[in-house]
Motif scaffolding. Structure first.
Motif, PDB file in Angstrom:
ATOM      1  N   SER A   1      69.622 -27.489  96.421  1.00  0.00           N
ATOM      2  CA  SER A   1      68.723 -27.869  95.299  1.00  0.00           C
ATOM      3  C   SER A   1      68.012 -29.444  95.080  1.00  0.00           C
ATOM      4  CB  SER A   1      70.479 -28.464  94.160  1.00  0.00           C
ATOM      5  OG  SER A   1      71.299 -29.485  94.585  1.00  0.00           O
ATOM      6  N   SER A   2      68.459 -29.970  96.441  1.00  0.00           N
ATOM      7  CA  SER A   2      67.664 -31.436  96.416  1.00  0.00           C
ATOM      8  C   SER A   2      67.172 -31.541  97.530  1.00  0.00           C
ATOM      9  CB  SER A   2      68.619 -32.817  96.625  1.00  0.00           C
ATOM     10  OG  SER A   2      69.457 -32.170  98.308  1.00  0.00           O
ATOM     11  N   TYR A   3      66.941 -29.973  97.536  1.00  0.00           N
ATOM     12  CA  TYR A   3      65.207 -30.035  99.328  1.00  0.00           C
ATOM     13  C   TYR A   3      64.582 -29.955  98.859  1.00  0.00           C
ATOM     14  CZ  TYR A   3      69.571 -30.025 102.564  1.00  0.00           C
ATOM     15  OH  TYR A   3      70.388 -30.391 103.464  1.00  0.00           O
ATOM     16  N   ALA A   4      63.536 -30.167  99.944  1.00  0.00           N
ATOM     17  CA  ALA A   4      62.392 -29.786 100.352  1.00  0.00           C
ATOM     18  C   ALA A   4      61.587 -28.430 100.631  1.00  0.00           C
ATOM     19  CB  ALA A   4      61.424 -30.581 100.589  1.00  0.00           C
ATOM     20  N   ILE A   5      61.064 -27.835  99.990  1.00  0.00           N
ATOM     21  CA  ILE A   5      60.926 -26.283 101.315  1.00  0.00           C
ATOM     22  C   ILE A   5      59.412 -26.086 100.649  1.00  0.00           C
ATOM     23  CG2 ILE A   5      61.692 -23.662 100.870  1.00  0.00           C
ATOM     24  CD1 ILE A   5      63.925 -25.613 100.851  1.00  0.00           C
ATOM     25  N   ALA A   6      59.128 -25.874 102.190  1.00  0.00           N
ATOM     26  CA  ALA A   6      57.643 -25.439 102.538  1.00  0.00           C
ATOM     27  C   ALA A   6      57.284 -25.130 103.105  1.00  0.00           C
ATOM     28  CB  ALA A   6      57.281 -27.098 103.081  1.00  0.00           C
ATOM     29  N   TRP A   7      55.695 -24.373 102.797  1.00  0.00           N
ATOM     30  CA  TRP A   7      55.051 -23.298 103.128  1.00  0.00           C
ATOM     31  C   TRP A   7      54.145 -23.787 104.773  1.00  0.00           C
ATOM     32  CZ3 TRP A   7      57.448 -18.468 104.207  1.00  0.00           C
ATOM     33  CH2 TRP A   7      58.373 -17.674 102.939  1.00  0.00           C
ATOM     34  N   PHE A   8      54.358 -23.203 106.045  1.00  0.00           N
ATOM     35  CA  PHE A   8      53.342 -23.778 106.781  1.00  0.00           C
ATOM     36  C   PHE A   8      52.364 -22.390 107.305  1.00  0.00           C
ATOM     37  CE2 PHE A   8      53.663 -28.837 107.431  1.00  0.00           C
ATOM     38  CZ  PHE A   8      54.681 -28.352 106.430  1.00  0.00           C
ATOM     39  N   ARG A   9      51.715 -22.559 108.091  1.00  0.00           N
ATOM     40  CA  ARG A   9      50.489 -21.359 108.882  1.00  0.00           C
ATOM     41  C   ARG A   9      50.327 -21.573 109.838  1.00  0.00           C
ATOM     42  NH1 ARG A   9      46.309 -19.357 104.155  1.00  0.00           N
ATOM     43  NH2 ARG A   9      44.741 -21.278 104.974  1.00  0.00           N
TER      44      ARG A   9
ATOM     45  N   ALA B   1      62.348 -26.422 105.647  1.00  0.00           N
ATOM     46  CA  ALA B   1      62.960 -27.690 104.426  1.00  0.00           C
ATOM     47  C   ALA B   1      63.363 -28.716 105.187  1.00  0.00           C
ATOM     48  CB  ALA B   1      64.219 -26.475 104.326  1.00  0.00           C
ATOM     49  N   ASP B   2      63.725 -29.962 104.033  1.00  0.00           N
ATOM     50  CA  ASP B   2      64.288 -30.646 104.659  1.00  0.00           C
ATOM     51  C   ASP B   2      64.352 -31.776 103.514  1.00  0.00           C
ATOM     52  OD1 ASP B   2      63.804 -32.769 107.221  1.00  0.00           O
ATOM     53  OD2 ASP B   2      63.697 -34.699 105.463  1.00  0.00           O
ATOM     54  N   GLY B   3      66.207 -32.004 103.191  1.00  0.00           N
ATOM     55  CA  GLY B   3      66.255 -33.261 102.265  1.00  0.00           C
ATOM     56  C   GLY B   3      66.365 -34.776 102.346  1.00  0.00           C
ATOM     57  N   ARG B   4      65.931 -35.123 103.381  1.00  0.00           N
ATOM     58  CA  ARG B   4      65.788 -36.456 103.841  1.00  0.00           C
ATOM     59  C   ARG B   4      64.570 -37.420 102.806  1.00  0.00           C
ATOM     60  NH1 ARG B   4      64.650 -36.537 110.062  1.00  0.00           N
ATOM     61  NH2 ARG B   4      63.309 -34.612 108.945  1.00  0.00           N
ATOM     62  N   THR B   5      64.525 -38.481 102.567  1.00  0.00           N
ATOM     63  CA  THR B   5      64.273 -39.382 101.657  1.00  0.00           C
ATOM     64  C   THR B   5      62.565 -39.422 102.865  1.00  0.00           C
ATOM     65  OG1 THR B   5      65.265 -40.318  99.908  1.00  0.00           O
ATOM     66  CG2 THR B   5      63.483 -41.917 100.481  1.00  0.00           C
TER      67      THR B   5
ATOM     68  N   TYR C   1      59.799 -32.236 108.745  1.00  0.00           N
ATOM     69  CA  TYR C   1      60.879 -30.826 108.583  1.00  0.00           C
ATOM     70  C   TYR C   1      61.944 -30.399 109.520  1.00  0.00           C
ATOM     71  CZ  TYR C   1      57.636 -30.101 104.687  1.00  0.00           C
ATOM     72  OH  TYR C   1      56.709 -30.009 103.061  1.00  0.00           O
ATOM     73  N   ALA C   2      63.433 -30.431 109.335  1.00  0.00           N
ATOM     74  CA  ALA C   2      64.391 -30.649 109.782  1.00  0.00           C
ATOM     75  C   ALA C   2      64.783 -29.035 110.311  1.00  0.00           C
ATOM     76  CB  ALA C   2      65.659 -31.648 109.354  1.00  0.00           C
ATOM     77  N   TYR C   3      64.368 -28.745 109.254  1.00  0.00           N
ATOM     78  CA  TYR C   3      64.941 -26.768 109.956  1.00  0.00           C
ATOM     79  C   TYR C   3      63.999 -25.988 109.230  1.00  0.00           C
ATOM     80  CZ  TYR C   3      69.231 -29.085 108.589  1.00  0.00           C
ATOM     81  OH  TYR C   3      69.656 -30.228 108.344  1.00  0.00           O
ATOM     82  N   TRP C   4      64.002 -25.074 109.890  1.00  0.00           N
ATOM     83  CA  TRP C   4      62.411 -23.851 110.210  1.00  0.00           C
ATOM     84  C   TRP C   4      63.101 -22.484 110.211  1.00  0.00           C
ATOM     85  CZ3 TRP C   4      56.957 -25.329 109.417  1.00  0.00           C
ATOM     86  CH2 TRP C   4      57.142 -26.469 109.422  1.00  0.00           C
ATOM     87  N   GLY C   5      62.793 -21.771 109.666  1.00  0.00           N
ATOM     88  CA  GLY C   5      62.913 -20.114 109.607  1.00  0.00           C
ATOM     89  C   GLY C   5      61.547 -19.645 111.261  1.00  0.00           C
ATOM     90  N   GLN C   6      61.666 -18.058 110.898  1.00  0.00           N
ATOM     91  CA  GLN C   6      61.127 -18.004 112.401  1.00  0.00           C
ATOM     92  C   GLN C   6      60.248 -17.670 111.631  1.00  0.00           C
ATOM     93  OE1 GLN C   6      63.277 -16.094 109.669  1.00  0.00           O
ATOM     94  NE2 GLN C   6      62.487 -14.159 110.139  1.00  0.00           N
ATOM     95  N   GLY C   7      58.839 -17.156 111.890  1.00  0.00           N
ATOM     96  CA  GLY C   7      57.336 -16.578 111.764  1.00  0.00           C
ATOM     97  C   GLY C   7      57.790 -15.478 111.047  1.00  0.00           C
ATOM     98  N   THR C   8      57.100 -15.228 109.832  1.00  0.00           N
ATOM     99  CA  THR C   8      56.296 -13.804 109.366  1.00  0.00           C
ATOM    100  C   THR C   8      54.823 -13.741 109.698  1.00  0.00           C
ATOM    101  OG1 THR C   8      56.716 -12.144 107.704  1.00  0.00           O
ATOM    102  CG2 THR C   8      56.415 -14.317 106.626  1.00  0.00           C
ATOM    103  N   GLN C   9      54.000 -12.796 110.325  1.00  0.00           N
ATOM    104  CA  GLN C   9      52.861 -13.106 110.417  1.00  0.00           C
ATOM    105  C   GLN C   9      52.392 -11.692 109.046  1.00  0.00           C
ATOM    106  OE1 GLN C   9      51.370 -13.107 113.246  1.00  0.00           O
ATOM    107  NE2 GLN C   9      49.077 -12.433 112.140  1.00  0.00           N
ATOM    108  N   VAL C  10      50.982 -12.347 109.104  1.00  0.00           N
ATOM    109  CA  VAL C  10      50.431 -12.179 107.797  1.00  0.00           C
ATOM    110  C   VAL C  10      48.925 -11.976 108.226  1.00  0.00           C
ATOM    111  CG1 VAL C  10      48.993 -12.553 105.806  1.00  0.00           C
ATOM    112  CG2 VAL C  10      51.738 -13.140 106.007  1.00  0.00           C
ATOM    113  N   THR C  11      47.985 -10.422 108.059  1.00  0.00           N
ATOM    114  CA  THR C  11      46.903 -10.116 108.578  1.00  0.00           C
ATOM    115  C   THR C  11      46.170  -9.421 107.364  1.00  0.00           C
ATOM    116  OG1 THR C  11      48.123  -9.348 110.242  1.00  0.00           O
ATOM    117  CG2 THR C  11      45.779  -8.578 110.032  1.00  0.00           C
ATOM    118  N   VAL C  12      45.544 -10.243 107.142  1.00  0.00           N
ATOM    119  CA  VAL C  12      44.123  -9.847 106.059  1.00  0.00           C
ATOM    120  C   VAL C  12      43.484  -8.999 106.805  1.00  0.00           C
ATOM    121  CG1 VAL C  12      43.498  -9.493 103.838  1.00  0.00           C
ATOM    122  CG2 VAL C  12      44.443 -11.764 104.454  1.00  0.00           C
ATOM    123  N   SER C  13      42.870  -7.442 106.183  1.00  0.00           N
ATOM    124  CA  SER C  13      41.828  -6.683 107.082  1.00  0.00           C
ATOM    125  C   SER C  13      41.618  -5.752 106.687  1.00  0.00           C
ATOM    126  CB  SER C  13      42.199  -7.153 108.861  1.00  0.00           C
ATOM    127  OG  SER C  13      40.722  -5.889 108.856  1.00  0.00           O
ATOM    128  N   SER C  14      40.539  -5.731 106.391  1.00  0.00           N
ATOM    129  CA  SER C  14      40.075  -4.305 106.247  1.00  0.00           C
ATOM    130  C   SER C  14      39.857  -2.961 106.960  1.00  0.00           C
ATOM    131  CB  SER C  14      39.344  -3.822 105.232  1.00  0.00           C
ATOM    132  OG  SER C  14      37.711  -4.498 105.956  1.00  0.00           O
TER     133      SER C  14
END
Length: 126
Positions: free
Chosen positions: A29-37, A96-100, A113-126
């Motif tokens: 509840s006090s963490y910062a959650i981010a998305w990176f690519r 994710a990270d919970g520190r100040t 960021y102290a914690y990372w998930g595994q990556g998920t591939q996004v491909t935008v193509s016709s």
């Protein structure tokens, strides 16, 4: 803390995709959650932040107005990606990270960021 990212896939330009990041192992509840690519051969770049501690939300300029970050009551943070472009093609990670942190732009730096998930591939193509 464990993060599990999912939802990547192939989408046509102009289409939509929603990524999910399930956070487990601790009340976040006090963490910062981010998305990176990450593009091949490049450093990870910041996409979006949801700081559950103070409620703040931030976006990279390249996704403002197209991407939305939000959470639900089940420890899941989402990245809704609309009006997608070929340049959105990348490997997406949640973090994710919970520190100040001592400076205002800390959230853009992957090393904060102290914690990372595994990556998920996004491909935008016709």
């Amino acid at each position: 803390v464990q993060l599990q990212a999912s939802g990547g896939g192939l989408v046509q330009p102009g289409g939509s995709l929603q990524l999910s990041c399930v956070v487990s192992g601790r009340t976040f509840s006090s963490y910062a959650i981010a998305w990176f690519r990450q593009y091949p051969g490049k450093e990870r770049e910041f996409v979006a932040l949801l700081n559950l501690g103070d409620g703040s939300i931030r976006y990279a300029d390249s996704v403002k107005g197209r991407f939305t970050i939000f959470n639900d009551a089940d420890n899941t943070v989402y990245l809704q990606m609309n009006r997608q472009r070929p340049e959105d093609t990348a490997l997406y990670y949640c973090a994710a990270d919970g520190r100040t942190h001592s400076y205002s732009t800390w959230y853009k730096r992957p090393e904060e960021y102290a914690y990372w998930g595994q990556g998920t591939q996004v491909t935008v193509s016709s």
